[in-house]
Design an enzyme around this catalytic site. Structure first.
Site, mmCIF file in Angstrom:
data_model
loop_
_atom_site.group_PDB
_atom_site.id
_atom_site.type_symbol
_atom_site.label_atom_id
_atom_site.label_comp_id
_atom_site.label_asym_id
_atom_site.label_seq_id
_atom_site.Cartn_x
_atom_site.Cartn_y
_atom_site.Cartn_z
ATOM 1 N N SER A 263 0.813 -1.217 0.000
ATOM 2 C CA SER A 263 0.000 0.000 0.000
ATOM 3 C C SER A 263 0.843 1.262 0.000
ATOM 4 C CB SER A 263 -0.896 -0.004 1.230
ATOM 5 O OG SER A 263 -0.070 0.049 2.381
ATOM 6 N N CYS A 264 2.155 1.142 0.183
ATOM 7 C CA CYS A 264 2.964 2.358 0.356
ATOM 8 C C CYS A 264 3.941 2.634 -0.770
ATOM 9 C CB CYS A 264 3.735 2.284 1.663
ATOM 10 S SG CYS A 264 2.674 2.429 3.088
ATOM 11 N N PHE A 265 4.875 1.720 -1.006
ATOM 12 C CA PHE A 265 5.965 2.055 -1.943
ATOM 13 C C PHE A 265 5.464 2.514 -3.318
ATOM 14 C CE2 PHE A 265 9.277 -0.871 0.318
ATOM 15 C CZ PHE A 265 9.356 0.051 1.344
ATOM 16 N N LYS A 267 2.550 3.577 -4.381
ATOM 17 C CA LYS A 267 1.701 4.777 -4.296
ATOM 18 C C LYS A 267 2.527 6.014 -3.927
ATOM 19 C CE LYS A 267 -0.868 5.322 -0.413
ATOM 20 N NZ LYS A 267 -0.748 6.620 0.228
ATOM 21 N N ASP A 268 3.379 5.864 -2.939
ATOM 22 C CA ASP A 268 4.122 7.029 -2.455
ATOM 23 C C ASP A 268 5.178 7.493 -3.459
ATOM 24 O OD1 ASP A 268 2.540 6.831 -0.268
ATOM 25 O OD2 ASP A 268 4.072 6.064 1.092
#
Ligand code: UDX
Length: 422
Positions: A263-265, A267-268
């Site tokens: 959910s992070c890498f 997207k961020d």
């Protein structure tokens, strides 16, 4: 302290439950009634090791509601933990953050004490000051720093070990603009012995993005080197084992294979690219981090075709659907890219995952979902996509295995074996 947590996703629930364990009274807020009911019945609304136990142990200190005003009324500090998903162009979607800001503002209008709002949601530098603070100020008719506090406190929690990460952080980062908020957060985090960085809000927001971008960059670098190693008959793991003995290079996050999901890498890094481009700069390295990552799962198909040139009608087993082990989360899982390609090639896909099967079925209802990993081994070829521990115990003898995650047992025993970068 009395604390509200707005947003009951991974970050919110873990943060609130862990603060409860530290002895604080926590009120959770979410629009999803099922999550509220789960917490009020002393259970976790999400799958995360250790969380159920923490919530049931501290249930007398934890409660949940759908109403922001009700939660804020009785608390001194609010953690904003709502999601910040991606728009189709990769930019960050601030709808939830904005509407939470408005709800907080409405609630603060009715509160006389000095309330501190702490932004934990991952937001690009400038968002707290340019979007969240104005939303709260205009609804509450109160001035930030004077009549309420605002600060940024990014999280660095990994799914699957989020509870442990909360209690053993490498560092705590706090962006603040008024001394009262700083003092409150100093108090709250007093039990932690790690370094604490107090800085301005924009810098704290940037730390989160640069942390994730650096880790993602290490993985894509490891994969680019890994692809070269594979082409030259070299084992990338042996190379990195030696390279990482240099004290200047930390060995974590150089595991080459199929690339990063979650959910992070993805997207961020995309959100940071989009923000940098807005400023007129060209983030060349960050764009390559994404390009390498998107191409990486398809390396597996190339290797598979070396042994099975025509995938049409071939039975292909997929071991692992979650974006990493110990989670049911399939967001940006490499399995999605792979299964999509296998379907395009008209392969007959049979898959197995100990936790993520139901989530994956919602996306791909047309493939088969085996009850056991052994059933998948009956396929013409097996692709290892997630490094679940149990995959180390399977019997790979006489099998054709393409391994994206370096399962030692498969590497040792498979009749035909190809590692993606080794
Ligand atoms: C990550 C960050 O680690 C965390 O600090 C941040 O707050 C949220 O994002 P998470 O997404 O839960 O956490 O998982 P993580 O363990 O970091 O793995 C992310 C992805 O990278 C996984 O798909 C994993 O398989 C992949 N990965 C990780 C590699 O391909 N190679 C590695 O060496 C490490």
């Amino acid at each position: 302290m009395k604390i509200s947590v707005i947003g009951c996703g991974y970050v919110g629930v873990v943060t609130g439950a862990c603060l409860g364990e530290l002895g604080h009274d926590v009120v959770f807020v979410d629009i999803d009634k099922r999550k509220i009911e789960a917490i009020n019945s002393a259970g976790s609304p999400i799958f995360e090791p250790g969380l159920n136990k923490l919530i049931s142990k501290n249930h007398h200190r934890l409660s949940a509601t759908t109403l922001v005003a009700e939660a804020l009324e009785d608390t001194d500090i609010t953690f904003l933990c709502v999601g910040t998903p991606s728009n189709d162009d990769g930019s960050i979607n601030l709808d939830y953050v904005r509407s939470a800001g408005t709800d907080i503002g409405k609630a603060l209008k009715e509160i006389n004490s000095f309330h501190v709002v702490v932004v934990k949601s991952t937001v690009l530098p400038g968002t707290t000051e340019e979007v969240i603070k104005p939303a709260i100020e205009s609804e509450s008719r109160k001035k930030a720093s004077r009549e309420f506090g605002i600060s940024s406190n990014p999280e660095f929690l990994r799914e699957g070990s989020a509870v442990e990460d909360f209690f053993k952080p490498d560092r705590i980062v706090i962006g603040f603009e008024d001394e009262r908020s700083k003092a409150l957060l100093e108090d709250l985090y007093a039990p932690f012995e790690c370094p604490k960085i107090f800085t301005d809000i924009k810098t704290a927001e940037m730390v989160k993005y640069v942390s994730n971008a650096s880790l993602a960059m290490k993985i894509s670098f490891a994969n680019e080197i890994g692809n070269m190693c594979k082409a030259m008959g070299i084992d990338a793991y042996e190379v990195f084992r030696a390279v990482c003995m240099d004290r200047r290079i930390n060995p974590a996050f150089f595991r080459s294979g199929l690339g990063f999901g979650g959910s992070c890498f993805p997207k961020d890094v995309r959100a940071l690219i989009s923000k940098i481009e807005e400023t007129g700069l060209n983030p060349r390295i960050l764009k390559s981090v994404i390009d390498v990552n998107e191409a990486q799962p398809l390396k597996m198909i190339e290797l598979l075709k070396k042994h099975l040139p025509n995938l049409k009608g071939a039975k292909i087993g997929v071991l692992g659907l979650a974006f990493k082990p110990d989670t049911e989360d399939i967001r940006e899982s490499r399995a999605i890219v792979l299964v999509k390609r296998l379907i395009e090639e008209e392969a007959d896909v049979i898959s197995y995952d100990p936790a993520a099967k139901d989530n994956f079925r919602a996306l791909f209802p047309g493939i088969s979902y085996a009850k056991t990993a052994d059933d998948v081994l009956e396929a013409d070829a097996v692709l290892i996509v997630t490094e679940w521990k149990e995959f180390e115990d399977l019997d790979y003898r006489e099998k054709l295995v393409i391994d994206g995650r370096r399962i030692e047992r498969a590497r040792r025993d498979a009749a035909v074996y190809e590692g993606v970068c080794w």
